[in-house]
Design an enzyme around this catalytic site. Structure first.
Site, PDB file in Angstrom:
ATOM      1  CE  LYS A  35      37.779 -55.303  16.541  1.00  0.00           C
ATOM      2  NZ  LYS A  35      39.091 -55.872  16.119  1.00  0.00           N
TER       3      LYS A  35
HETATM    4  C1  LIG Z   1      40.056 -56.197  17.111  1.00  0.00           C
HETATM    5  C2  LIG Z   1      41.150 -57.123  16.721  1.00  0.00           C
HETATM    6  C3  LIG Z   1      41.877 -57.866  17.683  1.00  0.00           C
HETATM    7  C4  LIG Z   1      41.632 -57.721  19.163  1.00  0.00           C
HETATM    8  O1  LIG Z   1      40.397 -58.243  19.551  1.00  0.00           O
HETATM    9  P1  LIG Z   1      39.805 -57.918  21.000  1.00  0.00           P
HETATM   10  O2  LIG Z   1      38.441 -58.489  21.006  1.00  0.00           O
HETATM   11  O3  LIG Z   1      39.802 -56.427  21.110  1.00  0.00           O
HETATM   12  O4  LIG Z   1      40.702 -58.548  21.979  1.00  0.00           O
HETATM   13  C5  LIG Z   1      42.829 -58.771  17.242  1.00  0.00           C
HETATM   14  N1  LIG Z   1      43.108 -58.901  15.937  1.00  0.00           N
HETATM   15  C6  LIG Z   1      42.449 -58.202  14.985  1.00  0.00           C
HETATM   16  C7  LIG Z   1      42.825 -58.391  13.557  1.00  0.00           C
HETATM   17  C8  LIG Z   1      41.452 -57.293  15.335  1.00  0.00           C
HETATM   18  O5  LIG Z   1      40.811 -56.594  14.382  1.00  0.00           O
END
Ligand SMILES: *Cc1c(COP(=O)(O)O)cnc(C)c1O
Length: 484
Positions: free
Chosen positions: A129
């Site tokens: 993120k």
């Molecule tokens: C947020 C997250 C996901 C999922 O991502 P999306 O964009 O919501 O599909 C997968 N793995 C980790 C470690 C995350 O923090």
């Protein structure tokens, strides 16, 4: 005449107009800046570009071998219209990714003959993120400074997203951030990643309650119109189009590194809210040769059921080893739905309404078939996740549980053409999920050097009751202090 954007003399040429429409078809088109600030469209829909920018093979080739921030600026610049003056986006990208601990920013690590982990966890909070949020904080700050405005970002977190948002906003001039977390219910690493950020514009509130209480408090603050206006409340949630745009470049970077545009590449993506994998879809829509998109789910398998059997029915969320994918309603899915329905906003709105009312999304057979030709889906149980982490570890690779769900899915759905490489989005650093890693491998992963002292750092947070007026007072005090 073909346009040649990569040789565009940016000082004189004006970028093409870029407008955004809502997936529910009722909102007036907007530009990038307004989409960035608004997040959600006023008809409840999500924003998408009115037309997708398309790159030609020579355009992709011109990007090959360039540093990550340059690729990011070129790709994201196709979506930002005239929001940023020439050169500004590139310097924001350089700045945003300078804090990543590897020069490659998103290094590719080979796992076997055809599989590569695209490591997206070298940013400040050790999860993917950061790619979007590090840039978004800077975009917000830039736009707000120009408008002479100040906003207060509020959010609730059960662990992960809070720290990424805090790291994105810390020390920004024109915004304050308040993050609510349920007291005592996040892991120590997760809490400390938030509470040890001592920047004056950051405030952590530990609420005596659970995550749902925190989320309800945030919703109540947004629904309190006078308070919302007074504080200029905003959110950095995962439906903001700018987040998706900022996640497209790593698909490009990985595919170009492995031979695109001359060679097709498949991606396997551990998915929750469908944001990350939708960015992969967008890269393909822009002309990147992506042969398939393999979705890794855990036991919360609504997406995998949909892809295999057109069964999109929500079930209760059950906790798993990969908590960031413990989701039953994937908010970004609406963007794909709109595209599958031929960009029919009314039908998209009706389908979303039916889903809300019945818990099942009625997707026409033909639309589903089109999706199933590109997407694959696999539900990976906790036992399979542990087994996959153990197998990878024996081969010399420590994966976090989310990444392992992606690699496991990539084994279940490898493309037929053996020459097609598969890139697995490695979404979190193994040290973020030390218990699961220890359970699988017998070894507790160490925090990376820049975070090794996390447990010694000073923490700052306030504990508050699960009470709206107490939380609102805390938000007001925080925002006031910094506005002066
Ligand atoms: C947020 C997250 C996901 C999922 O991502 P999306 O964009 O919501 O599909 C997968 N793995 C980790 C470690 C995350 O923090």
């Amino acid at each position: 005449m073909r346009n040649r954007p990569f040789r565009r003399p940016s000082l004189s040429a004006k970028p093409p107009a870029m407008r955004y429409v809502s997936t529910r078809g009722e909102a007036a088109p907007r530009d990038f800046e307004s989409v960035l600030l608004a997040g959600l469209a006023e008809d409840g829909g999500l924003f998408l570009p009115e037309t997708w920018p398309i790159l030609l093979p020579e355009d992709w080739r011109a990007l090959r071998g360039r540093p990550y921030p340059e690729i990011a600026a070129e790709i994201i610049g196709r979506f930002t219209g005239d929001t940023f003056e020439p050169g500004v986006l590139l310097s924001m990208c350089r700045d945003a990714y300078a804090g990543f601990t590897t020069p490659a920013v998103a290094p590719l690590v080979q796992l076997d003959e055809r599989r590569f982990a695209l490591e997206l966890f070298h940013g400040p909070t050790l999860a993917f993120k950061d790619f979007a949020l590090q840039l978004l904080g800077r975009m917000f700050d830039h736009v707000l400074a120009r408008r002479g405005e100040r906003i207060t970002i509020v959010g609730a977190t059960s662990g992960d997203t809070g720290s990424a948002a805090i790291e994105a906003c810390r020390d920004r001039q024109n915004l304050d951030i308040v993050i609510l977390h349920p007291e005592g219910r996040t892991s120590a690493v997760q809490r400390r990643q938030m509470t040890t950020v001592l920047s004056p514009n950051v405030r952590n509130l530990a609420v005596r309650g659970d995550f749902d209480n925190c989320q309800d408090l945030v919703k109540a603050m947004f629904n309190d119109a006078p308070f919302r206006a007074e504080m200029n409340l905003s959110a950095v949630n995962s439906i903001n189009w700018a987040r998706i745009a900022a996640q497209i470049p790593y698909y490009v970077y990985a595919a170009l590194s492995l031979g695109a545009p001359e060679r097709e590449v498949a991606f396997a993506v551990p998915t929750g809210n469908f944001g990350n994998v939708f960015a992969g879809w967008a890269a393909r829509r822009m002309g990147l040769p992506v042969s398939s998109l393999i979705i890794g789910s855990n036991r919360n398998d609504i997406l995998a059921r949909w892809i295999t059997a057109n069964d999109m029915s929500a079930q209760p969320v059950v906790p798993s080893l990969s908590p960031s994918m413990d989701i039953q309603v994937s908010s970004n899915f609406e963007r794909l739905l709109f595209e599958l329905l031929g960009r029919d906003g009314a039908q998209t709105a009706a389908t979303m309404r039916a889903f809300r009312e019945t818990g099942t999304m009625p997707i026409p057979e033909e639309a589903w078939r089109n999706a199933a030709a590109l997407f694959r889906g696999q539900a990976v149980s906790d036992e399979e996740t542990i087994a996959e982490m153990r197998r990878l570890y024996a081969q010399g690779y420590a994966a976090d549980p989310h990444t392992a769900a992606g690699t496991a899915a990539s084994h279940a759905h490898a493309p037929d053409a053996p020459g097609t490489p598969i890139v697995i989005a490695a979404t979190a650093h193994p040290a973020k999920f030390p218990d699961a890693v220890e359970q699988a491998t017998g070894t507790r992963p160490a925090l990376p050097p820049h975070m090794a002292d996390l447990y010694e750092r000073e923490e700052r947070f306030s504990v508050l009751p699960n009470d709206l007026s107490a939380v609102q007072s805390a938000v007001r005090a925080h925002a006031r202090r910094n506005a002066d």
